[in-house]
Design a protein around this motif. Structure first.
Motif, PDB file in Angstrom:
ATOM      1  N   ASP B  94       0.734  -1.234  -0.055  1.00 15.08           N
ATOM      2  CA  ASP B  94       0.059   0.102  -0.062  1.00 15.08           C
ATOM      3  C   ASP B  94       0.940   1.329   0.054  1.00 15.08           C
ATOM      4  OD1 ASP B  94      -1.985   1.874   0.346  1.00 15.08           O
ATOM      5  OD2 ASP B  94      -2.921   1.008   2.159  1.00 15.08           O
ATOM      6  N   PRO B  95       0.767   2.192  -1.017  1.00 12.73           N
ATOM      7  CA  PRO B  95       1.537   3.372  -0.921  1.00 12.73           C
ATOM      8  C   PRO B  95       1.095   4.220  -0.131  1.00 12.73           C
ATOM      9  CG  PRO B  95       0.047   3.320  -2.940  1.00 12.73           C
ATOM     10  CD  PRO B  95      -0.139   2.042  -2.088  1.00 12.73           C
ATOM     11  N   VAL B  96      -0.078   4.317   0.451  1.00 14.74           N
ATOM     12  CA  VAL B  96      -0.772   5.099   1.571  1.00 14.74           C
ATOM     13  C   VAL B  96      -0.473   4.801   2.785  1.00 14.74           C
ATOM     14  CG1 VAL B  96      -2.912   6.198   2.125  1.00 14.74           C
ATOM     15  CG2 VAL B  96      -2.544   5.646  -0.445  1.00 14.74           C
ATOM     16  N   LEU B 109       8.074  17.622  20.386  1.00 14.72           N
ATOM     17  CA  LEU B 109       6.977  17.678  19.446  1.00 14.72           C
ATOM     18  C   LEU B 109       7.327  16.243  18.458  1.00 14.72           C
ATOM     19  CD1 LEU B 109       5.963  20.996  18.108  1.00 14.72           C
ATOM     20  CD2 LEU B 109       4.533  19.539  19.299  1.00 14.72           C
ATOM     21  N   ASP B 110       6.439  15.422  18.068  1.00 14.72           N
ATOM     22  CA  ASP B 110       6.640  13.985  17.392  1.00 14.72           C
ATOM     23  C   ASP B 110       6.063  14.558  16.063  1.00 14.72           C
ATOM     24  OD1 ASP B 110       6.978  10.941  17.718  1.00 14.72           O
ATOM     25  OD2 ASP B 110       5.363  11.449  16.329  1.00 14.72           O
ATOM     26  N   ILE B 111       7.178  14.459  15.058  1.00 14.23           N
ATOM     27  CA  ILE B 111       6.613  14.954  13.613  1.00 14.23           C
ATOM     28  C   ILE B 111       6.758  13.636  12.701  1.00 14.23           C
ATOM     29  CG2 ILE B 111       6.997  16.379  11.748  1.00 14.23           C
ATOM     30  CD1 ILE B 111       7.917  18.684  13.817  1.00 14.23           C
ATOM     31  N   ARG B 112       5.757  13.362  12.064  1.00 18.22           N
ATOM     32  CA  ARG B 112       5.971  12.449  10.958  1.00 18.22           C
ATOM     33  C   ARG B 112       5.364  12.876   9.800  1.00 18.22           C
ATOM     34  NH1 ARG B 112       5.623   6.962  14.114  1.00 18.22           N
ATOM     35  NH2 ARG B 112       5.619   7.833  16.146  1.00 18.22           N
ATOM     36  N   ARG B 113       6.186  12.469   8.597  1.00 20.31           N
ATOM     37  CA  ARG B 113       5.784  12.887   7.140  1.00 20.31           C
ATOM     38  C   ARG B 113       5.085  11.422   6.709  1.00 20.31           C
ATOM     39  NH1 ARG B 113      10.442  14.055   3.891  1.00 20.31           N
ATOM     40  NH2 ARG B 113      10.357  15.974   4.819  1.00 20.31           N
ATOM     41  N   ILE B 114       3.554  11.302   6.487  1.00 18.84           N
ATOM     42  CA  ILE B 114       3.161  10.175   6.005  1.00 18.84           C
ATOM     43  C   ILE B 114       2.443  10.549   4.699  1.00 18.84           C
ATOM     44  CG2 ILE B 114       0.754   9.035   6.649  1.00 18.84           C
ATOM     45  CD1 ILE B 114       3.097   8.926   9.023  1.00 18.84           C
ATOM     46  N   ALA B 115       2.638   9.287   3.716  1.00 18.98           N
ATOM     47  CA  ALA B 115       2.034   9.239   2.438  1.00 18.98           C
ATOM     48  C   ALA B 115       0.568   9.415   2.514  1.00 18.98           C
ATOM     49  CB  ALA B 115       2.563   8.272   1.684  1.00 18.98           C
ATOM     50  N   SER B 142      -3.481   3.873  -5.186  1.00 23.21           N
ATOM     51  CA  SER B 142      -2.881   4.900  -4.543  1.00 23.21           C
ATOM     52  C   SER B 142      -4.016   5.663  -3.788  1.00 23.21           C
ATOM     53  CB  SER B 142      -2.111   5.782  -5.485  1.00 23.21           C
ATOM     54  OG  SER B 142      -3.072   5.933  -6.518  1.00 23.21           O
ATOM     55  N   GLY B 143      -5.249   5.360  -3.726  1.00 22.52           N
ATOM     56  CA  GLY B 143      -6.179   5.859  -3.037  1.00 22.52           C
ATOM     57  C   GLY B 143      -6.828   7.372  -3.659  1.00 22.52           C
ATOM     58  N   THR B 406       1.042   9.404  -4.965  1.00 20.24           N
ATOM     59  CA  THR B 406       1.026   9.966  -3.530  1.00 20.24           C
ATOM     60  C   THR B 406       1.485  11.195  -3.227  1.00 20.24           C
ATOM     61  OG1 THR B 406       2.549   8.930  -2.458  1.00 20.24           O
ATOM     62  CG2 THR B 406       0.454   7.649  -2.508  1.00 20.24           C
ATOM     63  N   THR B 407       1.103  12.044  -2.131  1.00 23.03           N
ATOM     64  CA  THR B 407       1.728  13.202  -1.544  1.00 23.03           C
ATOM     65  C   THR B 407       1.913  12.675  -0.182  1.00 23.03           C
ATOM     66  OG1 THR B 407       1.505  15.600  -1.283  1.00 23.03           O
ATOM     67  CG2 THR B 407      -0.604  14.275  -1.429  1.00 23.03           C
ATOM     68  N   PHE B 408       1.909  13.792   0.742  1.00 23.73           N
ATOM     69  CA  PHE B 408       2.213  13.477   2.225  1.00 23.73           C
ATOM     70  C   PHE B 408       1.436  14.668   3.000  1.00 23.73           C
ATOM     71  CE2 PHE B 408       5.717  15.871   0.791  1.00 23.73           C
ATOM     72  CZ  PHE B 408       5.775  17.078   1.651  1.00 23.73           C
ATOM     73  N   LYS B 409       1.462  14.316   4.090  1.00 23.99           N
ATOM     74  CA  LYS B 409       0.860  15.392   5.213  1.00 23.99           C
ATOM     75  C   LYS B 409       1.690  15.321   6.378  1.00 23.99           C
ATOM     76  CE  LYS B 409      -3.052  12.701   7.135  1.00 23.99           C
ATOM     77  NZ  LYS B 409      -4.554  12.864   7.463  1.00 23.99           N
ATOM     78  N   TYR B 410       1.949  16.266   7.256  1.00 27.55           N
ATOM     79  CA  TYR B 410       2.742  16.107   8.562  1.00 27.55           C
ATOM     80  C   TYR B 410       1.783  15.853   9.653  1.00 27.55           C
ATOM     81  CZ  TYR B 410       6.717  17.786   6.015  1.00 27.55           C
ATOM     82  OH  TYR B 410       7.934  18.020   5.259  1.00 27.55           O
TER      83      TYR B 410
END
Lengths: 420, 420
Positions: B94-96, B109-115, B142-143, B406-410
């Protein structure tokens, strides 16, 4: 100059930038950092002439509001801040040449994805003269040539700062066309940039108010990295800790009201309206914030003005907040999806399941749990200086720092493989 | 339908796609894969009606050249290939939801970049009916919601394949508006898509010939992922191994001449003209390749036609090659920079320093050392199926597979932090 002369000159700038980009693409980090540090020194050395140029800009500006003057004004502290900013950018790791991925295929092909500069970046900004230095430095650090177009009211200040950038490039032996500043204040120059200067501009980054960004997004024929507005939300969930909710709401709204990560709408869950609402409202009002609320908000805080549909869509960038009571998390999510700008939205709650539900559901560039939306910033993310924040879907979202000003190429190493 | 009716219908498709995208964004991989596998089954079940629809398309097509017929034609093997392709896409990870980066700031602060999915993708293609299934499946995996617009000459075939996609969506309980096919063959529909359907389309991917891609790149008001052409080079360096050079050149040019990764120009170093040139030329000519060479090439291979400036700029996509003799690696790099399309370029050499010099200097999406340019392909890169190859600078370059869709969000998790 005639429109035609402007275009001819700009097309030449585009060609020069393209040539400079070829050099910068392969410039080692030492050389780029020498240029950045030398620029910082030159800025300090040229401080008096820069301040004098800025004073001329201010004297020449007409109908200057206090906010506009504040944006345009440079004092010696500003110069020192700009110079230190350049030194901090020099100290950042080199974003170019990073190995982003590496794998080997069954046939032995060795494939790497390597970060490379984008090429030529166009920056269109308004009256903050420091953008000349910051944007020029971020593009240089990321190996890109840049064409800068600042507001005409700050042209003398920008030229003075640009002279320091040219000093830095010279000292490092880099082409001075690596960082070019458009010297005409004719608006036709912006139109020419937006058309891409005959394919030489790879990316436009607008820095400024909504009307500038809207024009750039509307007219640009090349990719744009930007956000039109930051309609950021804080949702105080039913399971929010009261003290935390108070601290986050007042910080998100009032720490600095003019930044894009400032909260514009607070959503209160009906379940905590009576328990949390009054304190949150009192904190905001006590800080001098104007409250615009729906019926439910006004029922507990009659001083609030009535909020209209328009308020949910407004980026105040001021000490004004819109406040709405929602019936649970899904109504909060629907509100944010309907009225938000996919910039930064935060939920305050002690309920991890609720938090994860919202973090998963929202499609904003930055989604937060128990943190102030004012952390939406490249520096606060640990990326170093940022050139802005993007809310588009492609390439980069959220803070745009030096890494986001790079692209990549695939480097494939073989031993004579041919495809069956 | 009038142009106005077409626009009204397309705007509704855009809104429906946006709604479907909200569902798909949070659809777990199991459900997407159920839809893909069910589509494969439905395709096999509907094979007879799909082949009949295709026969009608072919019967109705006028002035069909053999190449056009080849692109349009579907046989039962094609149906099986398409169905297996869908099953392979279902089997991809799954690419998402991939965690692209994760760090913690000093303030906790815990920061993740998620597809995350991009949203709504518009695919504009020509007469290959299989694109309906491939593109629909890659977007679903890819949703992303997708609006497909195929060539009018393949409309009946595409509708039949689309019916299978709808079967798959239904079986998985997904909205059928996740994959929509434009049913009108009016060209106004393409114009409306390129304008973005009122902000609902996030990305356009054109699949087809140069004129289609050029129109899309010229008119689109939304981001485009594409390559206009693949003018790929093989540079046989002075230190090239003869047997390897022969194998790579003939494979890069002649394995399949119609793919974008096929070599169009061979650069021979003058140092190996006498030693390597004759064998390389003889191999190509022996495979039926027409040679167009400069003076030096013709001096050792008089049968070659004289190459003109235009030849260096031409993507033949045919059994024709342009060949030029260069004085060393820097002239080769200059030639590729001047005439190439930043798609895929390869150097053949035993000299690692020379190879690294070229791999560093060229800014193509894919640069290769001792490998055939025909490896420029998502499958060959190990990415699974690809929707195309991008040569732009932003978001994705090289093969565009499900990850590139896909793109990403933080996602930022805190414990009540506020910004000082």
């Amino acid at each position: 100059m005639t429109a035609r002369e402007i275009e001819t000159e700009l097309l030449q700038m585009g060609r020069d930038a393209r040539d400079a980009a070829k050099v910068l693409r392969q410039t080692p980090r030492d050389v780029k950092d020498i240029a950045l540090r030398a620029t910082a020194r030159a800025l300090r050395k040229r401080s008096a002439e820069t301040l004098a140029a800025n004073a001329e800009d201010i004297a020449a500006a007409r109908d200057l509001t206090p906010a506009m003057r504040d944006r345009l004004f440079l004092g010696s502290t500003h110069i020192e801040t700009i110079a230190r900013g350049l030194e901090e950018i020099a100290a950042l790791p080199d974003p170019v040449g990073r190995e982003l991925a590496h794998w080997t295929r069954p046939n032995g092909l060795d494939i790497r994805r390597i970060a490379t500069p984008i090429g030529v970046i166009g920056i269109i900004y308004e009256s903050r003269p420091n953008v000349t230095a910051d944007a020029g430095a971020l593009c240089l650090k990321s190996g890109n040539a840049v064409i800068l177009r600042g507001g005409s009211e700050a042209l003398r200040s920008s030229l003075a700062i640009h002279a320091a950038l040219e000093d830095g490039l010279r000292e490092a032996g880099l082409p001075k066309t690596a960082i070019q500043l458009i010297r005409t204040s004719d608006r036709a120059a912006v139109g020419a940039m937006l058309k891409g200067l005959n394919g030489t501009i790879d990316l436009i980054v607008p820095r400024g108010g909504k009307s500038l960004v809207a024009r750039v997004q509307e007219e640009a024929r090349v990719p744009v990295l930007a956000h039109l507005e930051g309609i950021c939300h804080v949702y105080v969930h039913a399971a929010a800790d009261l003290a935390m909710a108070r601290a986050i709401v007042v910080n998100a709204k009032m720490r600095r009201t003019g930044v894009c990560g400032a909260a514009e709408t607070i959503l209160l869950d009906r379940a905590i309206l009576a328990s949390h609402g009054p304190a949150v409202l009192k904190d905001l009002a006590g800080k001098g914030c104007e409250i615009r609320g729906d019926e439910a908000v006004r029922s507990i805080f009659p001083e609030a003005l009535p909020a209209t549909e328009e308020d949910w869509r407004t980026e105040y960038l001021d000490a004004i907040v819109a406040m709405r009571v929602v019936d649970g998390i899904d109504e909060a999510i629907r509100h944010i999806e309907t009225y938000g700008s996919q910039h930064t939205d935060s939920i305050v709650t002690e309920d991890a399941n609720a938090a994860e539900h919202l973090l998963g559901a929202l499609d904003s560039a930055i989604v937060m749990w128990n943190a102030s939306t004012q952390f939406a910033d490249g520096g606060e993310f640990g990326m170093g200086a940022e050139i802005g924040i993007g809310t588009g879907k492609l390439h980069a979202r959220g803070p745009v720092g030096v890494e986001q000003l790079t692209t990549f190429k695939y480097v494939v190493r073989g031993r004579g493989q041919v495809r069956p």
